[in-house]
Design an enzyme around this catalytic site. Structure first.
Site: not given
Ligand code: ADP
Length: 401
Positions: A93, A241, A386
């Site tokens: 990845r 965030r 993923e």
């Protein structure tokens, strides 16, 4: 064909070993190395028969970590292969493909050089991603390495969607534009949703809600828009965030606190979002518990998170001119019954009819529908995978070699 998927963070390494035969596959082993170069490292390894083994010690680098992973995979007692020569390829990845990589590639020296030039676009993740590739090359030089980029699935966005409205030269000179992240996850769940709807041309809004969160608008398997930008800071409010803010806030904080730009960006990345608002945690389970106990700031953090997701869903309904399905995935999207309800209930006016009862009983390993039968737009919960996308991409690239 046996493929080892590697996802390296700055102090961690996640791995999964896949065995493919034809189109079918199974996972032979998986695990995580934590606290690399921090001390008291820990490997949690799922080996033969699914038994979980914990290995402790000090691991100083990704090369050391990889050696230990190889040892665990080949261990006589709990290993799943006889020797590392059985691994046909490594699938990595890689965070940022910039405009260089719109799809996965074999990491030749030339491609690696392009990746190194993009370190500045992902300074927190790229060095770890690339040092893991270097470690593989150093330890087993004959086995191919494939790079699967978080940004690649978003490379179909139009210029209208990906440009920032700032002087054009910043794009031509420095490639400043929206790239988007979590591409492998958006790709996987939008593909699963299209298969579930039996319509490859479906319009799907995918909400990946985890520690980092992003949304994508997908039409016919191609991304039309996504919420993260040049970096993962843009878009939704997340665990730590801020997501979208007025950029003028940065100068204002600088003047008030004497902090530097990098200190403030660090705060926007690591101390904001639901953590910053609640003052409690970035973990949604802790924040939910606090909100239920009456903590107003915890409640506000969760409400703000949900509101931002709703606003993005609304804007992507406009970008796509309607949708066939909205998909929830990621740790929060898959597991938080309450957050899904906060986000998606009360949108009947848009043709999104939420079913609170179905929302209580989603399946762990399959597509679950949480909309009323008559709903024009389906609401789906789909567990993301993923690693499987990375493994498949790697398999496709090396199988003909
Ligand atoms: P990452 O982005 O690191 O892969 P995940 O997708 O695993 O993260 O998501 C982690 C987030 O999911 C955490 O904030 C965690 O609190 C949240 N989460 C996991 N299970 C639940 C749950 N049952 N209820 C609420 N939040 C949950």
């Amino acid at each position: 064909m046996t493929i080892l998927v590697l996802n390296a963070g700055s102090s961690s390494l996640k791995y999964q070993l896949f065995k493919f035969s034809g189109d079918s596959y199974n996972v032979l082993s998986k695990g995580t190395v934590e606290r690399i170069a921090i001390g008291d490292s820990l490997i949690t390894h799922k080996g033969k028969g699914g038994a979980e083994i914990k290995i402790t010690g000090n691991i100083d680098s990704h090369t050391e970590a990889l050696k230990k992973v190889f040892e665990a995979l080949c261990d006589k007692e709990y290993g799943v292969i006889k020797n590392v020569g059985e691994i046909s390829a490594f699938g990595h990845r890689i965070l940022h493909g910039a405009e260089d990589f719109g799809s996965s590639v074999i990491l030749t020296e030339e491609n690696l050089e392009k990746c190194r030039k993009n370190i500045e676009l992902g300074p927190l993740h790229m060095p770890a991603n690339l040092s893991c590739v270097e470690a593989c090359k150093q330890l087993i030089s004959s086995t191919p390495n494939v790079g699967v980029f978080d940004t690649a699935f978003h490379s179909t966005m139009s210029k209208t969607a990906y440009m920032y409205a700032i002087p054009y030269e910043y794009y031509t000179d420095y490639k400043i534009r929206k790239y988007g992240f979590h591409g492998t996850s958006h790709r996987y769940v939008s593909g699963e949703a299209a298969a579930y709807l039996d319509n490859a041309e479906s319009k799907i809004i995918t909400c990946h809600l985890g520690n980092g969160s992003s949304i994508a608008a997908v039409k016919g398997g191609k991304v039309v828009d996504t919420s993260m930008g040049l970096t993962p800071l843009e878009g939704l409010a997340m665990g730590t965030r801020s997501g979208d803010i007025d950029p003028a806030v940065i100068e204002f904080i600088m003047q008030k606190t004497d902090k530097s730009i990098s200190e403030i960006l660090n705060i926007l990345n690591k101390k904001s979002g639901v953590l910053g608002i609640s003052g409690i945690s970035s973990d949604f389970r802790d924040v939910t518990t606090a909100a239920e106990a009456g903590n107003e700031r915890a409640e506000l953090g969760l409400a703000m998170f949900a509101y931002r997701v709703r606003k993005y869903i609304g804007s992507y309904l406009a970008a796509l001119n309607g949708a066939d399905a909205i998909v929830f995935t990621g740790g929060i999207g898959e597991n938080s019954v309450k957050m899904r309800e906060r986000i998606i209930s009360g949108l009947d006016g848009l043709g999104i009819e939420f079913d609170a009862e179905k929302n209580q009983s989603v399946k762990r390993n399959a597509v679950s529908e949480i909309n009323k039968t008559a709903s024009r737009i389906k609401i789906l919960v789909i567990p993301t995978d993923e690693e499987l996308v990375i493994a498949r991409e790697t398999y496709e690239l090396v199988k003909t070699k």
